[in-house]
Design a protein around this motif. Structure first.
Motif, PDB file in Angstrom:
ATOM      1  N   LEU A 242       0.869  -1.178   0.000  1.00  0.00           N
ATOM      2  CA  LEU A 242       0.000   0.000   0.000  1.00  0.00           C
ATOM      3  C   LEU A 242       0.907   1.230   0.000  1.00  0.00           C
ATOM      4  O   LEU A 242       1.831   1.326   0.814  1.00  0.00           O
ATOM      5  CB  LEU A 242      -0.886  -0.025   1.252  1.00  0.00           C
ATOM      6  CG  LEU A 242      -1.982   1.019   1.337  1.00  0.00           C
ATOM      7  CD1 LEU A 242      -3.052   0.778   0.273  1.00  0.00           C
ATOM      8  CD2 LEU A 242      -2.606   1.013   2.733  1.00  0.00           C
TER       9      LEU A 242
ATOM     10  N   THR B  24      -7.011  -7.344  -8.229  1.00  0.00           N
ATOM     11  CA  THR B  24      -7.769  -6.671  -7.183  1.00  0.00           C
ATOM     12  C   THR B  24      -7.010  -5.395  -6.841  1.00  0.00           C
ATOM     13  O   THR B  24      -5.808  -5.433  -6.602  1.00  0.00           O
ATOM     14  CB  THR B  24      -7.905  -7.557  -5.924  1.00  0.00           C
ATOM     15  OG1 THR B  24      -8.614  -8.744  -6.287  1.00  0.00           O
ATOM     16  CG2 THR B  24      -8.664  -6.835  -4.828  1.00  0.00           C
TER      17      THR B  24
ATOM     18  N   LYS C 287      -6.965  -1.890  -4.361  1.00  0.00           N
ATOM     19  CA  LYS C 287      -7.464  -1.194  -3.181  1.00  0.00           C
ATOM     20  C   LYS C 287      -7.131   0.281  -3.372  1.00  0.00           C
ATOM     21  O   LYS C 287      -5.970   0.646  -3.575  1.00  0.00           O
ATOM     22  CB  LYS C 287      -6.805  -1.723  -1.901  1.00  0.00           C
ATOM     23  CG  LYS C 287      -7.340  -1.039  -0.652  1.00  0.00           C
ATOM     24  CD  LYS C 287      -6.768  -1.628   0.616  1.00  0.00           C
ATOM     25  CE  LYS C 287      -7.399  -0.929   1.816  1.00  0.00           C
ATOM     26  NZ  LYS C 287      -6.889  -1.453   3.077  1.00  0.00           N
TER      27      LYS C 287
ATOM     28  N   LEU D 124     -12.272  -1.796  -2.308  1.00  0.00           N
ATOM     29  CA  LEU D 124     -11.679  -2.875  -3.101  1.00  0.00           C
ATOM     30  C   LEU D 124     -12.428  -2.981  -4.423  1.00  0.00           C
ATOM     31  O   LEU D 124     -13.661  -2.881  -4.459  1.00  0.00           O
ATOM     32  CB  LEU D 124     -11.773  -4.208  -2.366  1.00  0.00           C
ATOM     33  CG  LEU D 124     -10.822  -4.421  -1.203  1.00  0.00           C
ATOM     34  CD1 LEU D 124     -11.087  -5.771  -0.535  1.00  0.00           C
ATOM     35  CD2 LEU D 124      -9.367  -4.343  -1.657  1.00  0.00           C
TER      36      LEU D 124
ATOM     37  N   LYS E   7     -12.468  -5.393  -8.111  1.00  0.00           N
ATOM     38  CA  LYS E   7     -12.000  -6.533  -8.909  1.00  0.00           C
ATOM     39  C   LYS E   7     -12.022  -6.101 -10.369  1.00  0.00           C
ATOM     40  O   LYS E   7     -13.067  -5.647 -10.862  1.00  0.00           O
ATOM     41  CB  LYS E   7     -12.911  -7.741  -8.707  1.00  0.00           C
ATOM     42  CG  LYS E   7     -13.047  -8.151  -7.257  1.00  0.00           C
ATOM     43  CD  LYS E   7     -12.161  -9.299  -6.958  1.00  0.00           C
ATOM     44  CE  LYS E   7     -12.453  -9.786  -5.538  1.00  0.00           C
ATOM     45  NZ  LYS E   7     -11.327 -10.250  -4.868  1.00  0.00           N
TER      46      LYS E   7
ATOM     47  N   HIS F 124      -3.063   3.378  -2.180  1.00  0.00           N
ATOM     48  CA  HIS F 124      -3.558   2.355  -3.094  1.00  0.00           C
ATOM     49  C   HIS F 124      -2.547   1.225  -3.245  1.00  0.00           C
ATOM     50  O   HIS F 124      -1.367   1.383  -2.961  1.00  0.00           O
ATOM     51  CB  HIS F 124      -3.881   2.957  -4.465  1.00  0.00           C
ATOM     52  CG  HIS F 124      -2.682   3.544  -5.146  1.00  0.00           C
ATOM     53  ND1 HIS F 124      -2.266   4.833  -4.904  1.00  0.00           N
ATOM     54  CD2 HIS F 124      -1.809   3.018  -6.034  1.00  0.00           C
ATOM     55  CE1 HIS F 124      -1.180   5.081  -5.629  1.00  0.00           C
ATOM     56  NE2 HIS F 124      -0.880   3.991  -6.320  1.00  0.00           N
ATOM     57  N   THR F 125      -3.048   0.107  -3.713  1.00  0.00           N
ATOM     58  CA  THR F 125      -2.223  -1.042  -4.056  1.00  0.00           C
ATOM     59  C   THR F 125      -3.045  -1.920  -4.972  1.00  0.00           C
ATOM     60  O   THR F 125      -4.231  -1.652  -5.219  1.00  0.00           O
ATOM     61  CB  THR F 125      -1.761  -1.824  -2.809  1.00  0.00           C
ATOM     62  OG1 THR F 125      -0.840  -2.839  -3.228  1.00  0.00           O
ATOM     63  CG2 THR F 125      -2.915  -2.449  -2.061  1.00  0.00           C
TER      64      THR F 125
ATOM     65  N   ALA G 255      -3.145  -6.322  -6.554  1.00  0.00           N
ATOM     66  CA  ALA G 255      -2.551  -7.652  -6.622  1.00  0.00           C
ATOM     67  C   ALA G 255      -3.074  -8.340  -7.869  1.00  0.00           C
ATOM     68  O   ALA G 255      -4.273  -8.304  -8.155  1.00  0.00           O
ATOM     69  CB  ALA G 255      -2.902  -8.482  -5.387  1.00  0.00           C
TER      70      ALA G 255
ATOM     71  N   THR H 148      -4.242 -11.512  -9.355  1.00  0.00           N
ATOM     72  CA  THR H 148      -4.788 -12.713  -8.728  1.00  0.00           C
ATOM     73  C   THR H 148      -4.829 -13.905  -9.681  1.00  0.00           C
ATOM     74  O   THR H 148      -5.050 -15.028  -9.240  1.00  0.00           O
ATOM     75  CB  THR H 148      -6.195 -12.437  -8.161  1.00  0.00           C
ATOM     76  OG1 THR H 148      -7.029 -11.940  -9.206  1.00  0.00           O
ATOM     77  CG2 THR H 148      -6.118 -11.417  -7.035  1.00  0.00           C
TER      78      THR H 148
ATOM     79  N   PRO I  48       1.187  -5.179   1.284  1.00  0.00           N
ATOM     80  CA  PRO I  48       0.543  -5.602   0.042  1.00  0.00           C
ATOM     81  C   PRO I  48      -0.784  -6.292   0.348  1.00  0.00           C
ATOM     82  O   PRO I  48      -1.026  -6.731   1.476  1.00  0.00           O
ATOM     83  CB  PRO I  48       1.522  -6.590  -0.582  1.00  0.00           C
ATOM     84  CG  PRO I  48       2.806  -6.416   0.154  1.00  0.00           C
ATOM     85  CD  PRO I  48       2.468  -5.851   1.511  1.00  0.00           C
ATOM     86  N   LEU I  49      -1.624  -6.402  -0.676  1.00  0.00           N
ATOM     87  CA  LEU I  49      -2.870  -7.167  -0.521  1.00  0.00           C
ATOM     88  C   LEU I  49      -2.547  -8.643  -0.371  1.00  0.00           C
ATOM     89  O   LEU I  49      -1.689  -9.156  -1.084  1.00  0.00           O
ATOM     90  CB  LEU I  49      -3.764  -6.990  -1.754  1.00  0.00           C
ATOM     91  CG  LEU I  49      -4.493  -5.681  -1.910  1.00  0.00           C
ATOM     92  CD1 LEU I  49      -5.263  -5.651  -3.225  1.00  0.00           C
ATOM     93  CD2 LEU I  49      -5.440  -5.440  -0.741  1.00  0.00           C
TER      94      LEU I  49
END
Length: 184
Positions: free
Chosen positions: A84, A102, A104, A109, A111, A126-127, A129, A131, A181-182
């Motif tokens: 983040l 995903t 943030k 959140l 997707k 913000h961050t 990932a 997936t 991180p997420l």
């Protein structure tokens, strides 16, 4: 007489200084269009992230836009993402080409998958990932800031930097780590 000459010279220089500033801006920008082919980068330079597994190519450089915009194409072959963080001076936009992510942004959140776009305003934590096993996206920074150099330096790590190395790397490139991180 000296004072009059100084005032006249200074007054005459104002348009020249202003005009010269405009010339400088145009001289540091590209003055023609260009094409960057698929799987290539703007200057035939590829930064390979995460131990050489994931290319991150510059498509439009800050050198082309007088520092106003940088565009990257990232192909992710590993899951996960950055901690983040905050960009105090830049907005970011991500456009997903392939895979699932995903994001943030603040407390929300989101997707995202193929065809989705997300805007991340400056000064908002913000961050993201990746997936899916593989992902691909275009992302841009406005203005460019030090992001091209950030990714060049990140590519020198054999894998993920330690949290301490990562925080220093972020700080050296005008970003601030503010969280983890997420989790996947």
């Amino acid at each position: 007489m000296q004072r009059r000459k100084f005032i006249t010279t200074a007054a005459a220089a104002i348009p020249a200084v202003t005009f010269g500033r405009e010339l400088h801006l145009q001289e540091s920008r590209t003055d023609h269009g260009f094409v960057v082919k698929a799987n290539e980068s703007r200057f035939k330079e590829t930064t390979l992230l995460f131990g050489g597994t994931s290319p991150n190519d510059i498509k439009v450089s800050g050198k082309d836009t007088d520092g106003q915009l940088t565009l990257f194409e990232y192909t992710g072959n590993v899951q996960g993402g950055p901690p983040l963080h905050v960009h105090p001076k830049q907005d970011e936009i991500f456009f997903i080409i392939e895979g699932e992510y995903t994001f943030k942004v603040g407390d929300e959140l989101h997707k995202l998958s193929k065809g989705d776009t997300i805007f991340l305003p400056r000064n908002v934590p913000h961050t993201f990932a990746q997936t899916s096993e593989k992902g691909k996206m275009f992302f841009m920074f406005q203005p460019s800031g030090k992001m091209e150099d950030y990714f060049r330096k990140l590519a020198t790590f054999k894998g993920q930097p330690t949290p301490e190395e990562g925080a220093k790397l972020f700080a050296d490139h005008e970003m601030l780590v503010v969280g983890l991180p997420l989790g996947l």
